[in-house]
Motif scaffolding. Sequence first.
Motif, PDB file in Angstrom:
ATOM      1  N   ALA A   1       0.831  -1.201   0.000  1.00 25.72           N
ATOM      2  CA  ALA A   1       0.000   0.000   0.000  1.00 25.72           C
ATOM      3  C   ALA A   1       0.870   1.257   0.000  1.00 25.72           C
ATOM      4  O   ALA A   1       0.620   2.197  -0.762  1.00 25.72           O
ATOM      5  CB  ALA A   1      -0.922  -0.018   1.215  1.00 25.72           C
ATOM      6  N   ASP A   2       1.906   1.258   0.846  1.00 26.27           N
ATOM      7  CA  ASP A   2       2.780   2.435   0.933  1.00 26.27           C
ATOM      8  C   ASP A   2       3.555   2.669  -0.358  1.00 26.27           C
ATOM      9  O   ASP A   2       3.604   3.785  -0.862  1.00 26.27           O
ATOM     10  CB  ASP A   2       3.810   2.260   2.069  1.00 26.27           C
ATOM     11  CG  ASP A   2       3.163   2.480   3.431  1.00 26.27           C
ATOM     12  OD1 ASP A   2       2.007   2.935   3.453  1.00 26.27           O
ATOM     13  OD2 ASP A   2       3.835   2.185   4.447  1.00 26.27           O
ATOM     14  N   VAL A   3       4.151   1.583  -0.872  1.00 26.56           N
ATOM     15  CA  VAL A   3       4.995   1.736  -2.058  1.00 26.56           C
ATOM     16  C   VAL A   3       4.158   2.206  -3.254  1.00 26.56           C
ATOM     17  O   VAL A   3       4.580   3.069  -4.021  1.00 26.56           O
ATOM     18  CB  VAL A   3       5.738   0.418  -2.381  1.00 26.56           C
ATOM     19  CG1 VAL A   3       6.488   0.524  -3.696  1.00 26.56           C
ATOM     20  CG2 VAL A   3       6.694   0.070  -1.248  1.00 26.56           C
ATOM     21  N   LEU A   4       2.952   1.648  -3.384  1.00 31.07           N
ATOM     22  CA  LEU A   4       2.117   2.022  -4.526  1.00 31.07           C
ATOM     23  C   LEU A   4       1.601   3.451  -4.394  1.00 31.07           C
ATOM     24  O   LEU A   4       1.518   4.188  -5.361  1.00 31.07           O
ATOM     25  CB  LEU A   4       0.940   1.060  -4.662  1.00 31.07           C
ATOM     26  CG  LEU A   4       1.287  -0.327  -5.204  1.00 31.07           C
ATOM     27  CD1 LEU A   4       0.156  -1.303  -4.945  1.00 31.07           C
ATOM     28  CD2 LEU A   4       1.575  -0.270  -6.696  1.00 31.07           C
ATOM     29  N   LYS A   5       1.250   3.837  -3.184  1.00 31.55           N
ATOM     30  CA  LYS A   5       0.653   5.155  -2.990  1.00 31.55           C
ATOM     31  C   LYS A   5       1.715   6.236  -2.881  1.00 31.55           C
ATOM     32  O   LYS A   5       1.543   7.343  -3.373  1.00 31.55           O
ATOM     33  CB  LYS A   5      -0.229   5.146  -1.725  1.00 31.55           C
ATOM     34  CG  LYS A   5      -1.381   6.147  -1.833  1.00 31.55           C
ATOM     35  CD  LYS A   5      -2.347   6.025  -0.667  1.00 31.55           C
ATOM     36  CE  LYS A   5      -3.400   4.940  -0.873  1.00 31.55           C
ATOM     37  NZ  LYS A   5      -4.070   4.568   0.374  1.00 31.55           N
ATOM     38  N   ASN A   6       2.820   5.875  -2.254  1.00 33.17           N
ATOM     39  CA  ASN A   6       3.785   6.900  -1.921  1.00 33.17           C
ATOM     40  C   ASN A   6       5.218   6.428  -2.189  1.00 33.17           C
ATOM     41  O   ASN A   6       6.006   6.295  -1.271  1.00 33.17           O
ATOM     42  CB  ASN A   6       3.593   7.228  -0.426  1.00 33.17           C
ATOM     43  CG  ASN A   6       4.197   8.570  -0.080  1.00 33.17           C
ATOM     44  OD1 ASN A   6       4.706   9.264  -0.960  1.00 33.17           O
ATOM     45  ND2 ASN A   6       4.168   8.906   1.199  1.00 33.17           N
ATOM     46  N   PRO A   7       5.530   6.163  -3.470  1.00 31.17           N
ATOM     47  CA  PRO A   7       6.859   5.645  -3.781  1.00 31.17           C
ATOM     48  C   PRO A   7       7.942   6.676  -3.467  1.00 31.17           C
ATOM     49  O   PRO A   7       7.747   7.867  -3.701  1.00 31.17           O
ATOM     50  CB  PRO A   7       6.788   5.368  -5.281  1.00 31.17           C
ATOM     51  CG  PRO A   7       5.703   6.254  -5.780  1.00 31.17           C
ATOM     52  CD  PRO A   7       4.723   6.381  -4.667  1.00 31.17           C
ATOM     53  N   GLN A   8       9.052   6.189  -2.898  1.00 31.25           N
ATOM     54  CA  GLN A   8      10.115   7.106  -2.492  1.00 31.25           C
ATOM     55  C   GLN A   8      11.228   7.219  -3.522  1.00 31.25           C
ATOM     56  O   GLN A   8      11.672   8.297  -3.855  1.00 31.25           O
ATOM     57  CB  GLN A   8      10.720   6.621  -1.151  1.00 31.25           C
ATOM     58  CG  GLN A   8       9.730   6.631  -0.015  1.00 31.25           C
ATOM     59  CD  GLN A   8       9.186   8.031   0.267  1.00 31.25           C
ATOM     60  OE1 GLN A   8       9.931   8.998   0.336  1.00 31.25           O
ATOM     61  NE2 GLN A   8       7.869   8.150   0.378  1.00 31.25           N
ATOM     62  N   HIS A   9      11.668   6.059  -4.026  1.00 27.46           N
ATOM     63  CA  HIS A   9      12.818   6.067  -4.914  1.00 27.46           C
ATOM     64  C   HIS A   9      12.406   6.481  -6.328  1.00 27.46           C
ATOM     65  O   HIS A   9      11.352   6.078  -6.806  1.00 27.46           O
ATOM     66  CB  HIS A   9      13.444   4.673  -4.930  1.00 27.46           C
ATOM     67  CG  HIS A   9      14.822   4.653  -5.509  1.00 27.46           C
ATOM     68  ND1 HIS A   9      15.048   4.556  -6.866  1.00 27.46           N
ATOM     69  CD2 HIS A   9      16.037   4.743  -4.925  1.00 27.46           C
ATOM     70  CE1 HIS A   9      16.352   4.566  -7.080  1.00 27.46           C
ATOM     71  NE2 HIS A   9      16.975   4.683  -5.920  1.00 27.46           N
ATOM     72  N   PRO A  10      13.233   7.283  -7.009  1.00 26.21           N
ATOM     73  CA  PRO A  10      12.884   7.706  -8.372  1.00 26.21           C
ATOM     74  C   PRO A  10      12.645   6.526  -9.319  1.00 26.21           C
ATOM     75  O   PRO A  10      11.778   6.603 -10.200  1.00 26.21           O
ATOM     76  CB  PRO A  10      14.082   8.539  -8.832  1.00 26.21           C
ATOM     77  CG  PRO A  10      15.091   8.496  -7.740  1.00 26.21           C
ATOM     78  CD  PRO A  10      14.446   7.946  -6.525  1.00 26.21           C
ATOM     79  N   TYR A  11      13.367   5.421  -9.113  1.00 24.03           N
ATOM     80  CA  TYR A  11      13.179   4.266  -9.996  1.00 24.03           C
ATOM     81  C   TYR A  11      11.791   3.659  -9.797  1.00 24.03           C
ATOM     82  O   TYR A  11      11.110   3.301 -10.760  1.00 24.03           O
ATOM     83  CB  TYR A  11      14.258   3.216  -9.737  1.00 24.03           C
ATOM     84  CG  TYR A  11      14.103   1.997 -10.602  1.00 24.03           C
ATOM     85  CD1 TYR A  11      14.384   2.055 -11.961  1.00 24.03           C
ATOM     86  CD2 TYR A  11      13.633   0.787 -10.080  1.00 24.03           C
ATOM     87  CE1 TYR A  11      14.219   0.957 -12.772  1.00 24.03           C
ATOM     88  CE2 TYR A  11      13.467  -0.316 -10.879  1.00 24.03           C
ATOM     89  CZ  TYR A  11      13.760  -0.235 -12.232  1.00 24.03           C
ATOM     90  OH  TYR A  11      13.591  -1.330 -13.029  1.00 24.03           O
ATOM     91  N   THR A  12      11.351   3.553  -8.541  1.00 20.08           N
ATOM     92  CA  THR A  12      10.009   3.032  -8.255  1.00 20.08           C
ATOM     93  C   THR A  12       8.957   3.922  -8.908  1.00 20.08           C
ATOM     94  O   THR A  12       8.004   3.445  -9.523  1.00 20.08           O
ATOM     95  CB  THR A  12       9.758   3.000  -6.735  1.00 20.08           C
ATOM     96  OG1 THR A  12      10.900   2.441  -6.099  1.00 20.08           O
ATOM     97  CG2 THR A  12       8.543   2.179  -6.396  1.00 20.08           C
TER      98      THR A  12
END
Lengths: 270, 275
Positions: B239-250
């Motif tokens: 949920a976090d990665v999809l909603k609020n990705p941190q890394h530019p590659y993500t």
Amino acid sequence: MPNSEPSSPPLLEVKNLKVYFRSGGISRFLEEEHEIRAVDDVSFEIKKGTTVGLVGESGSGKTTVGKAIVHLARPESGTIRFARTDITHLNRRLMLPYRRKIQVIFQDPYSSLNPRLTIESTIAEPLQIHFPEMDKNARRERILELLTMVGLEKKHLSRYPHEFSGGQRQRIGIARALAVKPEFIICDEAVSALDVSVQAQIVNLLLDLQEQFHLTYLFIAHDLAIVEHMSDQILVMNHGKIVEHGPAETVCSTPAHDYTRKLLAAVPKF
Amino acid sequence: MSLLEVKDLTIDFSGEEATFQAVHGISFSMDEGKTLAIVGESGSGKSVTALSLAQLLPPEPACKVRGEVLFAGVNLLKLNSRDIRSYRGKRIAYIFQEPSTSLNPVLTVGFQIEEAVRLHQPSLENPRLEVVRLLEQVGIDQPSRRVRDYPHQLSGGMQQRVMIAMALACRPQILVADEPTTALDVTIQKQILDLLKSLKEQTGMGVILITHNFGIVSGFANDVLVMFRGTIVEHGSAADVLKNPQHPYTKALLACVPRIGERRTRLTTIDYAQL
């Protein structure tokens, strides 16, 4: 749609196309004759400079439609007109100019390139057939120009297909299709086998090339999201028939047929 | 304690002249019954990471795996070729991208599933019944007839169901699904993902899903690892990665997935020079 005027005649016109396959060989004697209606009374047209998306699952008949246009599958009945000429039953010699004007980009960039030909020979082949008057230097220059167009370099000329990634091979397939200055390109699942990140690059390349050369596309795929992205008009095909057609945004925002809704539901959402 | 714990995993492939490091010391863990998605492009090291877990990579000197893969406390990398067999296939089962190449074309699917059943549940009296039950569990119609089919008589989606049935035969604790739907139509992809989800609930097994497509992660995985050039660039709850990705590659990888309702715009591509 930047390039289409409603009054202009269609570049491609397919009318009541039917392609049937029958079981052949020994099974014909053993079983009742089995007939598969791969394409069953399909009609559509494509205006110059536009893209028509043809979407459906495996076995829906979408690839057979593309094959029939380039005489790789024999129609049972119906007509195919290209720039107002009926090309349905042209013989090999009369079909030759249309083979130049109509090109195909296939799904699997691994199996659609000859593993024993360098990239230079791969792209030279259609040029030798359709532009026999071109001399060796001019041909080489043209090949270089094509490679640059699709984002490859001079150093790639003498390499073989296995030395390239999937995305690069698809670029080679596109360069080969563009070599003979086609007007119409059938993209049969041209981006389906690629990683999403590479898919995005190839989609952008196809859009850029369309604008640059005023190309017309028939974009065949099973993924409605990518078809919507590429297309002005969408045809939805199921069991050999077109179950829905209309402008891309209408088909995707207000699908009329259950099957279209099923395809839409399968697109991952997040 | 985590069921699976990977510590400082490094994978080197040695060529004639140079050595290529495919994975550079990554660490992650996974709890029992959870789903972990490993997302990355071709060449990111996601598949070799998955293969290394059960010693499926070529042996040394071609390939050198260092670090630790702890499964319930046991370091799988240290096990000999006999001892690893009680983990490989049994506790950690695999399904791969192209089901048609994973199945033997000259044997019926029933025979192939039965082989797995006999090997891992030798005490069963009538393994054929178990085969039929497994086929039924993965949603194949008329399973008692289908056991006699050869792989070419089945569609791609059905072949993948057979592979899943075979993997389930060992009642694994972890199922590694390496691009299980990449070769399939989107409609069939949805069916297979729904099937994996319901099997996970029924059996309580954990799933490691390897994919290049962020689109299928949502609603499926608990946690996500994003791999790029052999390292983990981002790790967090799905949920976090999809909603609020941190890394530019993500962010770039998420942006290049086509979505419904975005017509004829250029798709975002990954600018590798910026990473």
